[in-house]
Design an enzyme around this catalytic site. Structure first.
Site, mmCIF file in Angstrom:
data_model
loop_
_atom_site.group_PDB
_atom_site.id
_atom_site.type_symbol
_atom_site.label_atom_id
_atom_site.label_comp_id
_atom_site.label_asym_id
_atom_site.label_seq_id
_atom_site.Cartn_x
_atom_site.Cartn_y
_atom_site.Cartn_z
ATOM 1 N N ILE A 1 32.273 36.795 58.448
ATOM 2 C CA ILE A 1 32.408 35.407 58.905
ATOM 3 C C ILE A 1 31.137 34.870 59.554
ATOM 4 O O ILE A 1 31.061 33.684 59.865
ATOM 5 C CB ILE A 1 33.578 35.251 59.899
ATOM 6 C CG1 ILE A 1 33.420 36.205 61.090
ATOM 7 C CG2 ILE A 1 34.901 35.464 59.200
ATOM 8 C CD1 ILE A 1 34.490 36.036 62.158
ATOM 9 N N GLY A 2 30.144 35.707 59.768
ATOM 10 C CA GLY A 2 28.922 35.201 60.375
ATOM 11 C C GLY A 2 27.882 36.286 60.569
ATOM 12 O O GLY A 2 28.164 37.469 60.402
ATOM 13 N N GLY B 1 24.193 37.286 63.061
ATOM 14 C CA GLY B 1 23.335 36.988 64.195
ATOM 15 C C GLY B 1 22.053 37.786 64.105
ATOM 16 O O GLY B 1 21.789 38.457 63.098
ATOM 17 N N GLY C 1 23.393 41.620 64.481
ATOM 18 C CA GLY C 1 24.538 42.156 63.770
ATOM 19 C C GLY C 1 25.261 41.121 62.943
ATOM 20 O O GLY C 1 24.956 39.926 62.997
ATOM 21 N N ASP D 1 21.453 33.265 75.659
ATOM 22 C CA ASP D 1 21.335 32.803 74.273
ATOM 23 C C ASP D 1 22.395 31.738 73.972
ATOM 24 O O ASP D 1 23.153 31.858 73.002
ATOM 25 C CB ASP D 1 21.474 33.988 73.310
ATOM 26 C CG ASP D 1 20.940 33.685 71.914
ATOM 27 O OD1 ASP D 1 20.228 32.668 71.759
ATOM 28 O OD2 ASP D 1 21.233 34.446 70.981
#
Length: 565
Positions: free
Chosen positions: A282-283, A285, A288, A420
């Protein structure tokens, strides 16, 4: 397969192999010099210069990363038009780095690029039979002096078999190095030989995909790698490097790596819908990739952040463990309705994982791109995110016994900061309640923290952050960028006249007499609160950190704005 996939979304292993090749002879510099400002223009000027290259080299030394990796991270996340694997392929071909081009062609499952007929890039003939013949022709007399390693009285085939190991030499034809997939292309061992052990039999059998559940922490004694049919046998995580406060935290559940692999469909790259919810990636970074899957025993969907493989099996396992420790410790201690809830972690496999509750509304970044948010939703996100930051900055003591409001060596109170804050790290529920996530850079520090490397994401970075100064006001600046994203619907880096510009500068240059009305997201209609929110954003984005409001002042301002309407 991956031809049109953006660099930032590629499996880490692919980019890792390409980065390895580009590190040789600093070939990444050749690629960097080929990158244009505008990927859609054939006449665009270069995006990077020698100063940019120098900065990458300095950052690589500070962070122990490869220069090529840093280039991929920077280039892959800048500009409205993001580079794909095919974009990188074209840049590498222009730079005539054919070894890297071969690797990308294999990843894209395309034929290898045509090489020149002579020069360093020419194809090397690796036909073993021809090499043997060449030796025989050059040294026809068995008594003639031969090069070291070539015996006088034995043929090459005899030398290879001198250890009584039956070997079959096969011609490889005119293959390049990239085409020689494994040693089995060159030598095949005879299966009938009693002198050869059966290496396959020595490997542990594949474990079944049976779902297991383990509430106990892993131990150094039993932290063996589960050998799966879809996972190469990388070394297990060194359990001794994980913070003992994590291992001893009874509020955290330890999940077997195999379990997480099963519920995420073997960490599938593609997201699919099932009767129990979405399954797959789903995403992504900086450290990870995040997957979702349904856990039968817990009867809920889980979000699993798996740390990048190149952090583990290359030269930076300490980075992965450091970020893992920071994120798990922060999430375990910071419990708030505007912070994503952590459930546990996994440390018994080859890759570290953080397991949290699945937030079903997607990230703020995605919702803004899809124009899904109205005025009410956007204000909920602003105020909820500010409430979450207020909780973090005030270091409210959680219900656990440990007190995160620590004393420093000098006796001063320590403060938490997220480190962040950005739209990609703000998840939304189906009711548009924001939840801060990704606490890998969270810090529990004195009022001012000096670091030798960059923290956070450059598009959201406060001016002082680029020189290594980090305070809670760094979070405030990043929050100001998020406010501008909510107001305008623009990305943090805007493409304007084939140039990339930070959203702060773009809004300041285009707001007529300080009025932001014409820059508001087209999805909004007559947003009455916009001007006051913009005034708050400008204060948060003050170049001088002491001029920025505290998070308490931000919350108070938002509360007053809401009361007026």
């Amino acid at each position: 397969m991956y031809k049109d996939v953006e660099l930032r979304k590629l499996p880490a292993g692919h980019l890792c192999r390409i980065a390895d090749i580009l590190e040789t002879n600093n070939d990444w510099r050749k690629v960097m010099s080929q990158i244009p400002k505008d990927l859609l223009s054939k006449t665009s000027e270069p995006k990077y210069n020698n100063e940019h290259m120098r900065l990458i080299e300095e950052h690589a030394k500070q962070t122990n990363r490869k220069c090529a990796e840093i280039l991929f991270d920077e280039w892959g996340t800048s500009g409205r038009v993001r580079p794909t694997l095919n974009t990188l392929y074209n840049m590498i071909l222009k730079a005539e780095i054919f070894r890297a081009a071969d690797e990308i062609a294999i990843i894209m499952k395309e034929s290898l690029p045509v090489r020149p007929t002579d020069g360093p890039a020419a194809v090397v003939d690796t036909d073993i039979t021809l090499l043997i013949n060449d030796i025989s022709m050059e040294y026809p007399n068995s008594n003639q002096q031969r090069p070291n390693g070539v015996l006088n009285n034995d043929s090459t085939a005899q030398m290879l078999s001198s250890s009584n190991i039956p070997i079959v030499i096969e011609s490889l034809g005119n293959k390049t190095t990239a085409q020689v997939k494994s040693a089995s292309d060159l030598i095949k061992f005879s299966q009938q030989s009693s002198n050869i052990p059966d290496f396959d039999a020595l490997l542990p059998p594949s474990q079944s995909d049976q779902v297991c559940y383990n509430n106990s922490q892993p131990s150094a004694a039993n932290s063996t790698v589960p050998v799966l049919d879809y996972l190469p046998p990388f070394p297990a995580v060194d359990i001794t490097k994980i913070d003992t406060t994590i291992l001893n935290n009874r509020s955290l559940t330890h999940f077997e790596y195999n379990v997480l692999a099963v519920i995420t469909n073997k960490f599938a790259e593609n997201l699919t819908k099932t009767a129990k919810g979405p399954v797959g990636k789903i995403g992504s970074g900086g450290f990870g990739d995040v997957y979702v899957g349904y856990h039968k025993k817990l009867d809920k969907n889980l979000a699993v952040k798996r740390f990048r493989m190149n952090l583990i099996y290359e030269n930076r396992p300490h980075v992965a463990v450091k970020i893992f420790n920071s994120e798990v410790k922060a999430l375990a201690q910071l419990r708030h309705h505007n912070i994503v809830p952590i459930i546990g972690y996994s440390a018994d496999g080859p890759l570290l994982c953080v397991v949290c509750e699945y937030v079903d509304g997607g990230s703020l970044e995605t919702n803004l791109a899809e124009r899904k948010l109205n005025e009410k939703h956007r204000f909920l996100v602003m105020s909820g995110t500010a409430d979450g930051l207020k909780y973090i900055h005030r270091c409210v003591k959680p219900p656990a016994e440990d007190d995160i409001y620590e004393e420093s060596a000098s006796g001063s109170k320590k403060n938490f900061l997220h480190g962040d804050v950005k739209s990609a790290n703000i998840l939304l529920t189906s009711e548009y309640v924001p939840k801060l996530c990704d606490f890998g850079l969270a810090k529990n520090v004195d009022s001012t923290f000096i670091t030798s490397s960059l923290m956070g994401t450059s598009a959201y970075m406060a001016p002082e952050g680029f020189s290594g100064t980090v305070t809670q006001k760094t979070d405030i600046y990043s929050y100001g960028i998020v406010l501008l994203e909510l107001l305008t619907g623009l990305r943090p880096i805007v493409v304007d006249d084939n140039e990339t510009i930070n959203i702060k500068d773009y809004v300041e240059e285009n707001a007529v007499d300080g009025n932001i009305t014409k820059l508001l997201d087209p999805a909004m209609c007559n947003w009455q609160q916009a001007e006051q929110i913009y005034e708050l954003a400008k204060k948060c984005l003050s170049p001088q950190r002491n001029a920025r409001p505290s998070i308490e002042q931000v919350c108070d301002t938002l509360y007053k704005i809401n009361l007026e309407y």
